[in-house]
Scaffold this active site. Structure first.
Site, PDB file in Angstrom:
ATOM      1  N   ASP A  17       0.866  -1.186   0.000  1.00  0.00           N
ATOM      2  CA  ASP A  17       0.000   0.000   0.000  1.00  0.00           C
ATOM      3  C   ASP A  17       0.899   1.232   0.000  1.00  0.00           C
ATOM      4  O   ASP A  17       2.089   1.151   0.269  1.00  0.00           O
ATOM      5  CB  ASP A  17      -0.879  -0.017   1.263  1.00  0.00           C
ATOM      6  CG  ASP A  17      -1.785   1.209   1.338  1.00  0.00           C
ATOM      7  OD1 ASP A  17      -2.446   1.514   0.331  1.00  0.00           O
ATOM      8  OD2 ASP A  17      -1.815   1.886   2.387  1.00  0.00           O
ATOM      9  N   CYS A  80      -3.658  -0.997  -2.040  1.00  0.00           N
ATOM     10  CA  CYS A  80      -3.953   0.409  -2.321  1.00  0.00           C
ATOM     11  C   CYS A  80      -4.909   0.517  -3.522  1.00  0.00           C
ATOM     12  O   CYS A  80      -4.613  -0.001  -4.604  1.00  0.00           O
ATOM     13  CB  CYS A  80      -2.644   1.129  -2.630  1.00  0.00           C
ATOM     14  SG  CYS A  80      -2.846   2.856  -3.049  1.00  0.00           S
ATOM     15  N   HIS A 193      -8.558   3.605   3.666  1.00  0.00           N
ATOM     16  CA  HIS A 193      -8.867   4.265   4.934  1.00  0.00           C
ATOM     17  C   HIS A 193     -10.349   4.291   5.291  1.00  0.00           C
ATOM     18  O   HIS A 193     -10.708   4.491   6.443  1.00  0.00           O
ATOM     19  CB  HIS A 193      -8.386   5.721   4.884  1.00  0.00           C
ATOM     20  CG  HIS A 193      -6.907   5.891   4.915  1.00  0.00           C
ATOM     21  ND1 HIS A 193      -6.081   5.357   3.952  1.00  0.00           N
ATOM     22  CD2 HIS A 193      -6.098   6.536   5.789  1.00  0.00           C
ATOM     23  CE1 HIS A 193      -4.822   5.686   4.237  1.00  0.00           C
ATOM     24  NE2 HIS A 193      -4.815   6.390   5.349  1.00  0.00           N
TER      25      HIS A 193
HETATM   26  N1  DGL Z   1      -4.041   3.816   0.080  1.00  0.00           N
HETATM   27  C1  DGL Z   1      -4.680   4.830  -0.714  1.00  0.00           C
HETATM   28  C2  DGL Z   1      -5.850   4.206  -1.478  1.00  0.00           C
HETATM   29  O1  DGL Z   1      -6.433   3.216  -1.085  1.00  0.00           O
HETATM   30  C3  DGL Z   1      -5.153   6.003   0.127  1.00  0.00           C
HETATM   31  C4  DGL Z   1      -4.029   6.864   0.659  1.00  0.00           C
HETATM   32  C5  DGL Z   1      -3.193   7.501  -0.435  1.00  0.00           C
HETATM   33  O2  DGL Z   1      -3.702   8.407  -1.131  1.00  0.00           O
HETATM   34  O3  DGL Z   1      -2.053   7.111  -0.584  1.00  0.00           O
HETATM   35  O4  DGL Z   1      -6.197   4.707  -2.516  1.00  0.00           O
END
Ligand code: DGL
Length: 273
Positions: A17, A80, A193
């Site tokens: 992530d 992610c 998140h």
């Molecule tokens: N991990 C990212 C997502 O799921 C959220 C945080 C970021 O913008 O890096 O898109």
């Protein structure tokens, strides 16, 4: 899909992530696959990915995948949503092992859940602008209306632990009224998140709207894939979990515990070449 001989059932699953948000996905993986060895990589020095260009996110993702491949992982999970939206194709060019993102499992669950064929998707700017969720849903069924909304501030709220105070509620209402007006009956939480804010999101969008946690759906899908490939790790005792980050952000311990639901022990800071 076939795996090379050098990977055994005991090889770890690699998860990555942009930071520690993906620990919500790791949490589900631990729950559904308690025997698996898992390596988690959080690119905390370079987050957020959600506001970065596609090219940058793809190149970061390739670097991380190479790191995980060097650890002999048997599968890569892109936790992610932003990286899943733009980098999967490229990652599959550099390895033969299965590479799974969170978009497809999230879409499948949303399609199974909708009755009125109106699905909402919330995510980062990068995820929403890529149209990855919408494109995937329309691959399955073109008759579904998909409404998307970037909810950038949710990331900071989740990290600060402002999950259900009045500011969080106000922001959720402001972001989600538009989707509520479209009368969606299913909403995909298309960002690592957002599950942390699910209560507040549910209140703002309406309790009857089904919330789909893409990360959780992905963990279930990982189990199905490993079963199909005969690659499930049935070892006893429980699998080992290792964590790598590129920086220790402030409040790392507090935030990571909130996202993972348990303390993190084996965590190392590393530098990618
Ligand atoms: N991990 C990212 C997502 O799921 C959220 C945080 C970021 O913008 O890096 O898109």
């Amino acid at each position: 899909m076939s795996l090379k001989k050098k990977y055994t059932t005991k090889s770890p699953i690699g998860v990555f992530d942009s930071g520690i948000g993906g620990l919500t996905v790791a949490r589900s993986l631990f729950e559904f696959l308690p025997n698996e060895n898992i390596i988690y990589f959080g690119d905390t020095a370079r987050l957020p990915y959600g506001t970065k260009s596609k090219e940058t996110v793809v190149s970061y993702s390739v670097e991380i995948a190479k790191f995980l491949l060097n650890k002999n992982v048997k599968m890569i999970i892109v936790a992610c949503n932003t990286a899943s939206s733009v980098a999967l194709h490229r990652l599959r060019q550099i390895t033969k092992i299965p590479v799974l993102g969170v978009i497809k499992p999230g879409c499948k669950a949303a399609i199974a859940g909708t009755n009125n064929y109106k699905i909402g998707v919330i995510g980062t700017m990068g995820t929403v602008q890529s149209f990855a969720y919408k494109t995937q849903i329309h691959k399955y069924d073109r008759n579904i209306d998909v409404y998307s909304k970037a909810c950038s501030l949710f990331v900071q709220l989740a990290e600060d632990g402002w999950t259900d105070n009045k500011i969080a509620k106000l922001i959720a209402k402001e972001y989600l009224t538009e989707l509520k007006d479209k009368k969606i009956d299913t909403l995909i939480l298309g960002c690592t998140h957002y599950p942390i804010l699910s209560e507040t999101i549910s209140e703002a969008i309406g309790k009857k709207v089904k919330l789909i946690d893409s990360g959780r759906e992905t963990a279930k899908e990982v189990k199905r894939i490993l079963e199909r490939l005969n690659m499930l790790n049935e070892q006893k005792p429980a699998g080992k979990h290792k964590f790598f980050v590129t920086d220790f952000q402030k409040k790392f311990k507090e935030i990571s515990e909130r996202f993972l639901g348990q303390p993190i022990h084996d965590v190392k800071k590393i530098k990618l070449n």
